[in-house]
Write a protein that holds these residues in place. Structure first.
Motif, mmCIF file in Angstrom:
data_model
loop_
_atom_site.group_PDB
_atom_site.id
_atom_site.type_symbol
_atom_site.label_atom_id
_atom_site.label_comp_id
_atom_site.label_asym_id
_atom_site.label_seq_id
_atom_site.Cartn_x
_atom_site.Cartn_y
_atom_site.Cartn_z
ATOM 1 N N TRP A 33 0.479 -1.119 -0.293
ATOM 2 C CA TRP A 33 -0.257 0.030 -0.181
ATOM 3 C C TRP A 33 1.164 1.285 0.354
ATOM 4 N N TRP A 34 2.169 1.377 -0.175
ATOM 5 C CA TRP A 34 2.465 2.547 -0.787
ATOM 6 C C TRP A 34 2.792 3.190 -1.647
ATOM 7 N N GLU A 39 6.455 6.810 -0.365
ATOM 8 C CA GLU A 39 6.416 5.286 0.316
ATOM 9 C C GLU A 39 6.752 5.062 -1.460
ATOM 10 N N GLY A 65 -3.955 3.956 3.854
ATOM 11 C CA GLY A 65 -2.903 3.776 4.542
ATOM 12 C C GLY A 65 -2.729 3.124 5.349
ATOM 13 N N GLN A 88 2.486 -7.117 1.397
ATOM 14 C CA GLN A 88 2.492 -6.496 2.836
ATOM 15 C C GLN A 88 2.167 -6.875 3.973
ATOM 16 N N LYS A 90 1.476 -7.566 8.338
ATOM 17 C CA LYS A 90 2.756 -7.555 9.611
ATOM 18 C C LYS A 90 1.937 -8.169 10.777
ATOM 19 N N HIS A 141 9.297 1.345 12.456
ATOM 20 C CA HIS A 141 8.888 2.608 12.134
ATOM 21 C C HIS A 141 8.760 3.144 13.873
ATOM 22 N N TRP A 189 -7.800 3.874 10.929
ATOM 23 C CA TRP A 189 -6.784 4.376 11.149
ATOM 24 C C TRP A 189 -6.269 5.203 12.255
ATOM 25 N N TRP A 248 -3.684 10.354 4.984
ATOM 26 C CA TRP A 248 -2.360 10.853 6.117
ATOM 27 C C TRP A 248 -1.381 11.990 5.134
ATOM 28 N N TRP A 268 6.763 7.519 8.942
ATOM 29 C CA TRP A 268 6.412 7.431 7.177
ATOM 30 C C TRP A 268 6.329 9.112 6.771
ATOM 31 N N ASN A 299 6.518 -0.449 15.019
ATOM 32 C CA ASN A 299 5.797 -0.786 14.045
ATOM 33 C C ASN A 299 6.765 -1.245 12.891
ATOM 34 N N ASP A 301 7.510 -3.307 9.169
ATOM 35 C CA ASP A 301 6.928 -3.267 7.444
ATOM 36 C C ASP A 301 7.407 -4.784 7.325
ATOM 37 N N LYS A 337 11.708 6.346 3.029
ATOM 38 C CA LYS A 337 11.280 6.035 3.727
ATOM 39 C C LYS A 337 10.451 6.723 5.385
ATOM 40 N N HIS A 377 -0.863 -0.259 13.935
ATOM 41 C CA HIS A 377 -0.273 -1.286 12.656
ATOM 42 C C HIS A 377 -0.108 -2.495 13.178
HETATM 43 C C1 GAL Z 1 2.186 1.570 8.220
HETATM 44 C C2 GAL Z 1 3.075 1.179 7.009
HETATM 45 C C3 GAL Z 1 3.984 2.573 6.826
HETATM 46 C C4 GAL Z 1 3.413 3.876 5.775
HETATM 47 C C5 GAL Z 1 1.729 4.044 6.490
HETATM 48 C C6 GAL Z 1 0.902 4.552 5.728
HETATM 49 O O1 GAL Z 1 1.030 0.653 9.180
HETATM 50 O O2 GAL Z 1 3.554 0.920 8.077
HETATM 51 O O3 GAL Z 1 4.977 2.015 6.671
HETATM 52 O O4 GAL Z 1 3.297 2.849 4.746
HETATM 53 O O5 GAL Z 1 1.269 2.873 7.162
HETATM 54 O O6 GAL Z 1 0.715 4.032 4.633
#
Ligand code: GAL
Length: 418
Positions: A33-34, A39, A65, A88, A90, A141, A189, A248, A268, A299, A301, A337, A377
């Protein structure tokens, strides 16, 4: 010059290339989702490294996001028997995917590359299912940051806050001076991201663990939680009317442009400042979210890898896994990043002060017991429980529900989700 010999050599070389491509080169389809500026720039580094080795990259980017939309797409694809090569995913969700029996065993790459030695066990534990690697960590992160535009503070004659009381004082001045105090994105989120930073800051790491990691009813419905909920809701007074639904990175851009003074967001956000050519310390400042200094919400990834039948796809997949924890990727990706490397042995020279601070804080928090997984996250609880917490947080933030009611609702909603 013997042209005949040269032509012959060329032909052999061409044949060799064609042969080696068909034998070793494969494709990876990567779901992630980058999609924001910072990103996209970061993920392109992995694509480039894979292509350099002859593999190809099929991009499966799902905007949104924190990956809520991406996870929906992933489930649909997996249910249809057509998962991507890598996705991706987590935290505890990795275990859920592994239980389905769909994931590739990455032990051979891990062994060859020495992941057990290079990556701390707090991280490798998350990447393993029944002792075997099924995911590759990418970065670390930190969540509980506050991103500030110092020139807005100067214009408003306000001080960058370190406590929530100071925050209110500063926010009032900033508002009076005609700026938006807090750049806020009203998505579940993002609300959860800000909320957990308030909880860990105001009530401390030990309380955070009881409430948002262990989901103990006594902590969820407690005076500390009620206080944190009230503080969280107080922030809303200092956001603008266009906050609902805002992405965001759009919020970050309000801070970059000097329309807003601050944003509470994981690092990020720094990727956006970097992509916009801004310099830390002068153009923007990052300090811990109020009262959260000394705590570290992490957090990480990571990518899970799905089993592949095709040999070339397997080889491309293994190459992706190897490259992610390789020195080159860890350095260049994380610089872009806004995160820090997840493995040891990476030169620090190209990292800025914010990243260096994050590295020190990670180590210090791990030693002090204040290193905590981010609920927002997906690092702390299973997705169903996370969803239950999101629901209460977003309902509370967007309705007249009282803090007392929300604290009680945490207990019932989470119990129903378990
Ligand atoms: C988080 C992810 C980050 C960043 C963020 C916003 O969950 O770990 O790498 O991408 O979302 O999209």
């Amino acid at each position: 010059m013997n042209f005949k010999l040269l032509a012959k050599t060329m032909a052999v070389l061409i044949l060799f290339c064609v042969f080696s491509t068909s034998t070793f080169a494969g494709q990876v389809e990567v779901l992630h989702w980058w999609t924001s500026g910072g990103e996209a720039k970061s993920v392109a580094i992995l694509k480039g490294l894979l292509e350099k080795e002859g593999h190809s990259w099929k991009d499966m980017a799902v905007a949104g996001g924190a990956g809520e939309n991406a996870m929906t797409v992933l489930k649909t694809r997996a249910m249809a028997g057509n998962p991507p090569t890598a996705a991706q995913v987590k935290g505890p969700a990795i275990q859920e995917w592994a239980r389905e029996g769909l994931l590739a065993n990455l032990d051979p790459v891990a062994k060859k590359e020495n992941w057990d030695k290079l990556v701390p066990s707090v991280v490798t534990d998350i990447m393993k299912y029944q002792g075997h690697y099924v995911a590759v960590p990418v970065n670390v992160h930190k969540i509980n940051w506050m991103w500030c535009n110092p020139s807005v503070f100067i214009k408003a004659k306000a001080k960058i806050p370190t406590t929530w009381a100071e925050f209110e004082t500063a926010a009032k001045k900033i508002k009076a001076a005609g700026f938006i105090p807090v750049a806020f994105g009203g998505q579940a989120w993002q609300e959860a991201t800000v909320f957990e930073s308030v909880v860990i800051g105001q009530a401390g790491a030990a309380f955070y663990k009881k409430a948002l990691v262990d989901t103990e009813p006594g902590a969820l419905n407690s005076p500390q939680m009620i206080k944190a909920l009230k503080t969280f809701k107080m922030i809303k007074k200092y956001t603008d009317k266009n906050a609902p639904g805002r992405d965001w990175n759009m919020a970050t851009s309000m801070v970059i442009k000097g329309e807003a003074a601050m944003q509470f967001m994981g690092d990020w956000a720094k990727g956006e400042f970097t992509a916009a050519g801004k310099n830390p310390g002068t153009d923007y400042v990052a300090i811990p979210a109020p009262e959260s200094a000394g705590t570290y919400l992490f957090n990480i990834d990571s990518f899970i890898m799905f089993k592949q039948k095709d040999k070339s796809a397997q080889q491309a997949q293994n190459a992706m896994a190897r490259l992610i924890l390789g020195k080159k990727f860890q350095e260049v990706f994380n610089v872009n990043k806004g995160s820090i490397p997840v493995r040891s042995g990476i030169a620090k020279a190209s990292f800025d002060d914010i990243a260096l601070r994050s590295m020190d804080e990670f180590a210090a928090a791990a030693a002090n017991g204040t290193l905590m997984p981010s609920m927002a996250h997906g690092m702390a609880v299973y997705p169903a429980v996370q969803g239950a917490i999101y629901d209460v947080v977003t309902e509370f933030y967007n309705s007249d529900m009282t803090a007392k009611e929300a604290a009680a609702k945490f207990v019932t909603t989470i119990a129903a989700a378990k």
